[in-house]
Scaffold this motif. Structure first.
Motif, PDB file in Angstrom:
ATOM      1  N   GLY A   1      -8.448   2.043   1.745  1.00  0.00           N
ATOM      2  CA  GLY A   1      -7.408   1.234   1.120  1.00  0.00           C
ATOM      3  C   GLY A   1      -6.129   2.000   0.868  1.00  0.00           C
ATOM      4  N   LYS A   2      -5.918   3.093   1.594  1.00  0.00           N
ATOM      5  CA  LYS A   2      -4.749   3.940   1.367  1.00  0.00           C
ATOM      6  C   LYS A   2      -3.719   3.765   2.477  1.00  0.00           C
ATOM      7  N   THR A   3      -2.497   4.085   2.138  1.00  0.00           N
ATOM      8  CA  THR A   3      -1.438   3.998   3.136  1.00  0.00           C
ATOM      9  C   THR A   3      -1.142   5.382   3.718  1.00  0.00           C
ATOM     10  N   THR A   4      -0.268   5.385   4.740  1.00  0.00           N
ATOM     11  CA  THR A   4       0.129   6.646   5.380  1.00  0.00           C
ATOM     12  C   THR A   4       1.543   7.011   4.944  1.00  0.00           C
ATOM     13  N   PHE A   5       2.204   7.847   5.729  1.00  0.00           N
ATOM     14  CA  PHE A   5       3.528   8.355   5.374  1.00  0.00           C
ATOM     15  C   PHE A   5       4.488   7.240   5.006  1.00  0.00           C
ATOM     16  N   PRO A   6       5.428   7.511   4.081  1.00  0.00           N
ATOM     17  CA  PRO A   6       5.545   8.785   3.366  1.00  0.00           C
ATOM     18  C   PRO A   6       4.767   8.822   2.047  1.00  0.00           C
ATOM     19  N   ARG A   7       4.171   7.716   1.639  1.00  0.00           N
ATOM     20  CA  ARG A   7       3.382   7.702   0.390  1.00  0.00           C
ATOM     21  C   ARG A   7       1.894   7.837   0.724  1.00  0.00           C
ATOM     22  N   THR A   8       1.564   8.884   1.458  1.00  0.00           N
ATOM     23  CA  THR A   8       0.196   9.074   1.938  1.00  0.00           C
ATOM     24  C   THR A   8      -0.811   9.059   0.795  1.00  0.00           C
ATOM     25  N   GLY A   9      -1.842   8.244   0.958  1.00  0.00           N
ATOM     26  CA  GLY A   9      -2.911   8.196  -0.030  1.00  0.00           C
ATOM     27  C   GLY A   9      -2.712   7.190  -1.139  1.00  0.00           C
ATOM     28  N   ASP A  10      -1.570   6.505  -1.161  1.00  0.00           N
ATOM     29  CA  ASP A  10      -1.291   5.523  -2.222  1.00  0.00           C
ATOM     30  C   ASP A  10      -2.205   4.308  -2.046  1.00  0.00           C
ATOM     31  N   ILE A  11      -2.954   3.958  -3.101  1.00  0.00           N
ATOM     32  CA  ILE A  11      -3.850   2.804  -3.015  1.00  0.00           C
ATOM     33  C   ILE A  11      -3.219   1.549  -3.601  1.00  0.00           C
ATOM     34  N   ASP A  12      -2.088   1.703  -4.299  1.00  0.00           N
ATOM     35  CA  ASP A  12      -1.425   0.550  -4.916  1.00  0.00           C
ATOM     36  C   ASP A  12      -0.749  -0.277  -3.826  1.00  0.00           C
ATOM     37  N   TYR A  13      -0.726  -1.566  -3.983  1.00  0.00           N
ATOM     38  CA  TYR A  13      -0.054  -2.428  -3.005  1.00  0.00           C
ATOM     39  C   TYR A  13       0.517  -3.637  -3.724  1.00  0.00           C
ATOM     40  N   PRO A  14       1.513  -4.307  -3.153  1.00  0.00           N
ATOM     41  CA  PRO A  14       2.194  -5.391  -3.871  1.00  0.00           C
ATOM     42  C   PRO A  14       1.297  -6.610  -4.076  1.00  0.00           C
ATOM     43  N   GLN A  15       1.374  -7.133  -5.298  1.00  0.00           N
ATOM     44  CA  GLN A  15       0.672  -8.367  -5.648  1.00  0.00           C
ATOM     45  C   GLN A  15       1.701  -9.498  -5.704  1.00  0.00           C
ATOM     46  N   PHE A  16       1.321 -10.684  -5.256  1.00  0.00           N
ATOM     47  CA  PHE A  16       2.248 -11.822  -5.197  1.00  0.00           C
ATOM     48  C   PHE A  16       1.763 -12.947  -6.116  1.00  0.00           C
ATOM     49  N   PHE A  17       2.622 -13.341  -7.052  1.00  0.00           N
ATOM     50  CA  PHE A  17       2.315 -14.495  -7.909  1.00  0.00           C
ATOM     51  C   PHE A  17       2.951 -15.714  -7.240  1.00  0.00           C
ATOM     52  N   LEU A  18       2.223 -16.261  -6.246  1.00  0.00           N
ATOM     53  CA  LEU A  18       2.811 -17.254  -5.351  1.00  0.00           C
ATOM     54  C   LEU A  18       3.082 -18.603  -6.010  1.00  0.00           C
ATOM     55  N   GLN A  19       2.516 -18.836  -7.195  1.00  0.00           N
ATOM     56  CA  GLN A  19       2.769 -20.110  -7.883  1.00  0.00           C
ATOM     57  C   GLN A  19       4.261 -20.304  -8.171  1.00  0.00           C
ATOM     58  N   ARG A  20       4.984 -19.188  -8.299  1.00  0.00           N
ATOM     59  CA  ARG A  20       6.413 -19.295  -8.608  1.00  0.00           C
ATOM     60  C   ARG A  20       7.291 -19.010  -7.395  1.00  0.00           C
ATOM     61  N   CYS A  21       6.691 -18.872  -6.219  1.00  0.00           N
ATOM     62  CA  CYS A  21       7.468 -18.553  -5.013  1.00  0.00           C
ATOM     63  C   CYS A  21       8.333 -19.733  -4.605  1.00  0.00           C
ATOM     64  N   THR A  22       9.597 -19.472  -4.309  1.00  0.00           N
ATOM     65  CA  THR A  22      10.531 -20.537  -3.890  1.00  0.00           C
ATOM     66  C   THR A  22      10.710 -20.582  -2.377  1.00  0.00           C
TER      67      THR A  22
ATOM     68  N   PRO B   1      -1.973  -6.406   3.374  1.00  0.00           N
ATOM     69  CA  PRO B   1      -1.841  -5.168   2.588  1.00  0.00           C
ATOM     70  C   PRO B   1      -2.004  -3.882   3.388  1.00  0.00           C
ATOM     71  N   LEU B   2      -2.810  -3.902   4.452  1.00  0.00           N
ATOM     72  CA  LEU B   2      -3.038  -2.663   5.191  1.00  0.00           C
ATOM     73  C   LEU B   2      -1.904  -2.353   6.175  1.00  0.00           C
ATOM     74  N   ARG B   3      -0.982  -3.275   6.339  1.00  0.00           N
ATOM     75  CA  ARG B   3       0.236  -2.977   7.097  1.00  0.00           C
ATOM     76  C   ARG B   3       1.309  -2.360   6.197  1.00  0.00           C
ATOM     77  N   CYS B   4       1.111  -2.419   4.893  1.00  0.00           N
ATOM     78  CA  CYS B   4       2.154  -2.089   3.915  1.00  0.00           C
ATOM     79  C   CYS B   4       2.266  -0.589   3.698  1.00  0.00           C
ATOM     80  N   ARG B   5       3.514  -0.090   3.596  1.00  0.00           N
ATOM     81  CA  ARG B   5       3.755   1.326   3.318  1.00  0.00           C
ATOM     82  C   ARG B   5       4.130   1.563   1.852  1.00  0.00           C
ATOM     83  N   ARG B   6       4.065   0.537   1.033  1.00  0.00           N
ATOM     84  CA  ARG B   6       4.278   0.652  -0.425  1.00  0.00           C
ATOM     85  C   ARG B   6       5.679   1.109  -0.780  1.00  0.00           C
TER      86      ARG B   6
END
Length: 747
Positions: free
Chosen positions: A516-537, A563-568
């Motif tokens: 669940g980790k990303t690569t460069f430049p934030r190598t090893g970061d497990i955090d990824y963006p969460q979306f509260f889609l109920q309020r998405c316009t 999420p696994l495409r994301c570089r955070r």
């Protein structure tokens, strides 16, 4: 929210010049935390104390050195660690006075606030494949597949032609790949082919093209069309090794191609040599005098603006063919002879051959007289024009990436399809059915099922885009790595090295995404963006601005995260006007609260408040922050009125940060990030550029608050400009102090 937060203040490295008791009081009186003091937190004893305490804590605040140093030392399992830079950020970069003390106290407030507002991140874990897809069966692809297999992973090698080997299989001999780099060598590609075919860890698909690739790293679903039949499999990473194509020599009529039968390209000459004879096309007689014209259609804005880097070497090699196969003479006419590195030894060896004549010069004229060609050369090293009678003329045409001309979506116009002209590098918007036909004829390579286009985004010359200084092999698509001549012109030895690097990058990616980790430049970061889609316009700002294709969207425009495409990088976070995108450790609440935690002296209550301006510098963690650290290390100083707040990328700065800061009474805000443009080095591709574009929204905010536009500025620097960043900050501070204090102070 982190409920159990421990605060630790180091007094080593001159930090004890500060009033440590006042720092302890900030933690105790404002946050109810009893800070622990230690003379050297990085010592064995200090780290042991931190490890022992971490077992009972949710988060640790370490007020010591820069967050960029001793990161491994101050990492404790899954505990959140927030760093306050008292060493580089205060004592090494400021005179210790009341201003510096207040600066240190604010850094402690910011760090504690961020720690309290963070949440524990959970990695995005899926069952992934660790197989690697290698696209292209030339030297680069063959090497990449073998390296993947040797490392214990399965490789799927896809080649569109019926046979493996690519262009190199057409070569007679190759440039030297071993010391002393002075003799041409036998072609290595056939041995590579045999090794690949005999390796049980490599599945080979020839006469095959990719119909589609969907999903994300670790879960790429590949559909092939092999001899009219569908083949499907899943891979974790991809190496693109589709190589190059020769520049279209039909555009070089001024050099006689297509006009005279005995003017050929370097690739056509190579195929002649492989047959064992160098013959004139016009009459089949042996070519004894061969003229090689360098930079044919290269380093020319009307053709290829760039140097293909290997053509000089290839002509030297082919001149040797002339000497070996016909005992004739070779004449090489060049603009500049480019033989970098150890290839200089090969160049010197060829210079010793009396039958190889080299001169700098420009082609004045090519004419045919009595069935023979004459090349007239001007601006030569001899100081006069020369005329060379030639049996054969060889044009050193350049290397073009196989990605050039393919349909992709240029991120600057994400809702528009674009297509390049035939001979010009810049794409233009599709406006006609004729353009659509050009796209169809161009074909495809990867056929990615990405919202932002089916192929790897490319630079203006058609090479796949990456940060070429920091991250070789990288593309804008995580888990997909380009290698060999598809990403830059290069010879065989470099392609082999490149293939090994890209294979290792693909293996690294699949291993990281499995956790669940990303690569460069934030190598090893497990955090990824969460979306509260109920309020998405469905404004589509996040999907359009993501540089990495991490977001698809449904028919309404609602983002569909991968999420696994994301570089955070947080660019989507900075883009969202509704603020519905958040990270566990980088949220609107956390960052806005950190800004609000800064103590802004109140002119109504604090004595001397009129002299205590407050500034925020949002500093990109990749260039600006290390530049500041290097400034401190070199004894440079900047205004103690500025509070440095690191951000993932300037593109991750949401305008609400600025509005909150100005509303609180902050006098000025400086955003410092990577440079962008034609030679950009933004680690997240477009972050600095987007921050500049968003200044229009900031200008509206300033106008709404009736504040001067100069109070918020964006500056780009590169990491090596550490000696300039202090001056930039001081000039900004002085400029705003002349304008005057923020009128919102005290409200």
């Amino acid at each position: 929210m982190m409920e159990k937060v421990g605060v630790y203040i180091c007094t080593g490295c001159d930090i004890d010049k500060l009033d440590i008791e006042r720092l302890k009081n900030v933690a105790k009186e404002e946050f109810g935390i009893e800070a622990k003091i230690h003379p050297h937190l990085c010592s064995q004893e200090g780290v042991e104390m931190l490890k022992n305490d971490a077992a009972e804590l949710d988060a640790l605040v370490i007020a010591a050195c820069s967050p960029r140093v001793k990161t491994a030392l101050f990492t404790f399992d899954d505990k959140y660690v927030e760093r306050a830079s008292l060493r580089e950020g205060v004592v090494w970069s400021h005179d210790i006075d009341e201003h510096a003390q207040e600066l240190a106290e604010d850094y402690l407030r910011i760090a504690i606030t961020k720690a309290q507002k963070a949440e524990k991140p959970e990695p995005y874990i899926e069952e992934v494949s660790k197989d690697i897809l290698v696209v292209g069966g030339g030297v680069t692809g063959l090497t990449a597949a073998l390296e993947v297999a040797k490392a214990g992973y399965k490789a799927h090698l896809v080649e569109k032609e019926a046979e493996l080997g690519g262009w190199v299989a057409k070569y007679y001999k190759t440039l030297p790949v071993e010391p002393p780099y002075t003799r041409i060598e036998e072609n290595p590609v056939f041995q590579l082919i045999d090794e690949v075919k005999s390796n049980g860890n490599i599945e080979v698909y020839t006469s095959a093209e990719i119909d589609s690739i969907s999903g994300q790293p670790g879960m790429f679903d590949v559909v092939l069309n092999k001899d009219g039949e569908k083949v499907q499999f899943r891979v974790g990473g991809i190496v693109v090794a589709t190589g190059w194509k020769p520049y279209d020599a039909s555009a070089l009529e001024e050099l006689g191609y297509g006009k005279f039968a005995d003017v050929v390209t370097n690739l056509e000459f190579e195929e002649m040599a492989k047959e064992g004879k160098i013959l004139r096309k016009s009459d089949g007689s042996e070519a004894k005098n061969v003229v090689f014209i360098q930079c044919a259609g290269q380093r020319d804005e009307n053709h290829l603006p760039y140097c293909s880097s290997v053509c000089c070497l290839v002509s030297l090699k082919q001149a040797k063919y002339v000497r070996e196969l016909t005992n004739g003479n070779a004449f090489i006419i060049y603009k500049d002879m480019r033989t970098p590195g150890l290839w200089e030894d090969f160049y010197k060896e060829m210079q010793q051959d009396d039958g190889i004549f080299l001169t700098k010069g420009d082609i004045k004229e090519i004419k045919e007289e009595g069935g023979k060609l004459t090349v007239v050369v001007t601006n030569t090293l001899l100081g006069e024009d020369i005329a060379i009678k030639a049996d054969l003329i060889v044009l050193a045409t350049g290397m073009v990436s196989t990605l050039k001309g393919l349909y992709t979506v240029k991120e600057e116009f994400p809702d528009e399809k674009t297509v390049p002209y035939k001979h010009i590098s810049e794409p233009h918007l599709i406006k006609s059915e004729e353009d659509v036909e050009v796209i169809k004829q161009a074909g495809h390579i990867l056929n990615l099922q990405y919202r932002q286009g089916p192929e790897l985004p490319t630079l203006k010359y058609g090479f796949p885009d990456s940060n070429y200084i920091c991250f070789p092999y990288e593309s804008r698509r995580l888990g997909i790595y380009a290698a060999g001549a598809v990403r830059a012109p290069m010879e065989i030895a470099s392609c082999i090295e490149d293939a090994k690097g890209a294979a290792l990058k693909a293996i690294q990616a699949v291993e990281l995404v499995a956790e669940g980790k990303t690569t460069f430049p934030r190598t090893g970061d497990i955090d990824y963006p969460q979306f509260f889609l109920q309020r998405c316009t469905q404004c589509k700002r996040c999907t359009e601005e993501c540089p990495f294709g991490a977001l698809d969207e449904d028919e309404k425009g609602t983002p569909m995260p991968n999420p696994l495409r994301c570089r955070r990088c947080g660019i989507c976070f900075g883009a969202c006007p509704e603020r519905i995108i958040s990270f566990k450790t980088y949220s609107i609440d956390q960052m806005a609260s950190a800004v609000k935690s800064i103590y802004v002296p109140d002119p109504n209550w604090d004595e001397g408040a009129e002299d205590k301006f407050r500034f925020i510098v949002f500093a990109c963690e990749n260039d600006a922050l290390p530049a500041l650290d290097m400034s401190a290390l070199n004894g440079k100083k900047w205004s103690p009125l500025a509070r440095i707040i690191p951000v993932r990328c300037l593109g991750s700065v949401n305008t609400v940060f600025i509005a909150d800061a100005l509303s609180k009474g902050i006098d000025g805000i400086l955003l410092v990030g990577c440079k962008y443009g034609e030679d950009y080095q933004c680690h997240f591709i477009r972050g600095s550029e987007l921050a500049n574009r968003r200044m229009e929204n900031v200008a509206e905010t300033l106008e709404r608050l009736m504040l001067e536009k100069e109070r918020v500025q964006v500056v780009e620097i590169s990491i090596n400009e550490w000696d300039k960043i202090t001056e930039i900050i001081d000039n900004f501070v002085n400029q705003i102090m002349e304008i005057g204090a923020n009128p919102y102070k005290g409200f």
